[in-house]
Design a protein around this motif. Structure first.
Motif, PDB file in Angstrom:
ATOM      1  N   ASP A  78      15.974  -9.772   1.357  1.00  0.00           N
ATOM      2  CA  ASP A  78      16.253  -9.211   2.679  1.00  0.00           C
ATOM      3  C   ASP A  78      16.977  -7.884   2.480  1.00  0.00           C
ATOM      4  N   ASP A 104       8.993   0.866   6.479  1.00  0.00           N
ATOM      5  CA  ASP A 104       7.879   0.421   7.327  1.00  0.00           C
ATOM      6  C   ASP A 104       8.172  -1.024   7.743  1.00  0.00           C
ATOM      7  N   ASP A 128      10.948  -6.307  -0.246  1.00  0.00           N
ATOM      8  CA  ASP A 128      10.382  -7.028   0.908  1.00  0.00           C
ATOM      9  C   ASP A 128      10.865  -8.472   0.957  1.00  0.00           C
ATOM     10  N   SER A 141       0.824  -1.224   0.000  1.00  0.00           N
ATOM     11  CA  SER A 141       0.000   0.000   0.000  1.00  0.00           C
ATOM     12  C   SER A 141       0.858   1.275   0.000  1.00  0.00           C
TER      13      SER A 141
HETATM   14  C1  LIG Z   1       4.019  -3.588   8.250  1.00  0.00           C
HETATM   15  S1  LIG Z   1       4.589  -4.472   6.854  1.00  0.00           S
HETATM   16  C2  LIG Z   1       4.753  -3.193   5.666  1.00  0.00           C
HETATM   17  C3  LIG Z   1       3.462  -2.704   5.088  1.00  0.00           C
HETATM   18  C4  LIG Z   1       3.684  -1.844   3.863  1.00  0.00           C
HETATM   19  N1  LIG Z   1       4.274  -0.557   4.223  1.00  0.00           N
HETATM   20  C5  LIG Z   1       2.405  -1.572   3.121  1.00  0.00           C
HETATM   21  O1  LIG Z   1       1.901  -0.461   3.206  1.00  0.00           O
HETATM   22  O2  LIG Z   1       1.894  -2.486   2.446  1.00  0.00           O
HETATM   23  C6  LIG Z   1       6.239  -4.824   7.282  1.00  0.00           C
HETATM   24  C7  LIG Z   1       7.006  -5.565   6.222  1.00  0.00           C
HETATM   25  O3  LIG Z   1       8.393  -5.540   6.540  1.00  0.00           O
HETATM   26  C8  LIG Z   1       8.959  -6.661   5.910  1.00  0.00           C
HETATM   27  N2  LIG Z   1      10.326  -6.910   6.387  1.00  0.00           N
HETATM   28  C9  LIG Z   1      10.741  -7.212   7.638  1.00  0.00           C
HETATM   29  N3  LIG Z   1      12.070  -7.404   7.669  1.00  0.00           N
HETATM   30  C10 LIG Z   1      12.521  -7.189   6.408  1.00  0.00           C
HETATM   31  C11 LIG Z   1      13.804  -7.252   5.798  1.00  0.00           C
HETATM   32  N4  LIG Z   1      14.907  -7.565   6.497  1.00  0.00           N
HETATM   33  N5  LIG Z   1      13.906  -6.994   4.476  1.00  0.00           N
HETATM   34  C12 LIG Z   1      12.802  -6.692   3.749  1.00  0.00           C
HETATM   35  N6  LIG Z   1      11.555  -6.627   4.281  1.00  0.00           N
HETATM   36  C13 LIG Z   1      11.412  -6.871   5.585  1.00  0.00           C
HETATM   37  C14 LIG Z   1       7.980  -7.767   6.247  1.00  0.00           C
HETATM   38  O4  LIG Z   1       8.125  -8.867   5.394  1.00  0.00           O
HETATM   39  C15 LIG Z   1       6.640  -7.043   6.094  1.00  0.00           C
HETATM   40  O5  LIG Z   1       6.072  -7.291   4.843  1.00  0.00           O
END
Ligand SMILES: C[S@@+](CC[C@H](N)C(=O)[O-])C[C@H]1O[C@@H](n2cnc3c(N)ncnc32)[C@H](O)[C@@H]1O
Length: 230
Positions: free
Chosen positions: A118, A143, A101, A74
């Motif tokens: 990652d 985020d 992501d 989003s």
């Molecule tokens: C709260 S969600 C993000 C929502 C996003 N901002 C949206 O509006 O759709 C947090 C995301 O951080 C990602 N995440 C966590 N650690 C990560 C990493 N080391 N590298 C990439 N993504 C990561 C998770 O997979 C998750 O999809």
């Protein structure tokens, strides 16, 4: 012993069921969830960025924006819309949005997505740099949230680690005067992160949008006017 084991299994099952029922109930009462569905945003988080942007005017046509932790997408949807807002006006170049992501992200028209990557790994960061070519970013957003362990202090440490990685990377990719917005869960180490950001940015402040749940430890650190590396 057998009865004890059966009791533990039943308790675990009903405990999980109870918390997932609470989650469903909360979702159904959440006005942002309903609006997200009506307005075609992939999740309610869109309203956090829309609100922050309405107040702080971060997103502008033609910008290059990196969105760390973008799934389900989003924020990237909001970014693509804002950075291409003057699409018919030839004086504005098209904007570029790069989303990263750990999870799979369904395609978003107008965005470059690095799915199942990652952000903290050197390979992913090299891939982002390659996508940038010789351009620099106007804005880096994070985020990202680690999978919750249930241990608040451990989860706080993990999210601060993710933010530190974002800040380090930002010093390489940001334009002078660029900005960073990153999500943290409040806790003991946030001051260290804030201090590190103050050394790099002229303006640093905390931002808590209304769409961020009141009972959540979530808050965003916004660093503006990147001083540049000397
Ligand atoms: C709260 S969600 C993000 C929502 C996003 N901002 C949206 O509006 O759709 C947090 C995301 O951080 C990602 N995440 C966590 N650690 C990560 C990493 N080391 N590298 C990439 N993504 C990561 C998770 O997979 C998750 O999809």
């Amino acid at each position: 012993m057998y009865h004890l084991r059966v009791f533990v299994i039943i308790k675990r099952y009903y405990g999980k069921k109870h918390s997932s029922n609470l989650w469903l109930e909360r979702q159904s009462r959440d006005p942002y969830v309903k609006r997200a569905r009506e307005e075609d945003w992939r999740c309610r988080s869109a309203f956090k960025l829309l609100e922050i942007d309405a107040k702080h005017k971060l997103l502008k046509p033609g910008q290059l924006v990196i969105d760390c932790g973008c799934a389900p997408g989003s924020w990237t949807q909001v970014i693509v819309q804002k950075i291409n807002a003057n699409d018919n006006d030839m004086k504005w170049p098209k904007g570029t949005a790069i989303g990263i992501d750990l999870q799979h992200v369904n395609p978003i028209t107008g965005a470059i997505l690095l799915s199942k990557c990652d952000f903290t790994s050197a390979i992913t960061q090299a891939e982002i740099l390659q996508k940038l070519g010789n351009r620099k970013a106007d804005l880096v957003l994070s985020d990202m949230a680690p999978a919750c362990s249930g241990d608040r202090s451990m989860d706080h440490d993990k999210i601060i680690e993710l933010c530190s990685s974002v800040i380090r990377f930002s010093t390489v990719v940001l334009k002078k005067d660029g900005a960073v917005l990153c999500k943290i869960w409040m806790g003991g180490q946030q001051k260290l992160l804030e201090d590190a950001m103050r050394k790099l940015f002229l303006n640093v402040k905390y931002v808590k949008p209304n769409a961020s749940r009141d009972d959540s430890a979530e808050i965003y650190l916004l660093g503006r006017n990147f001083k540049g590396m000397t």
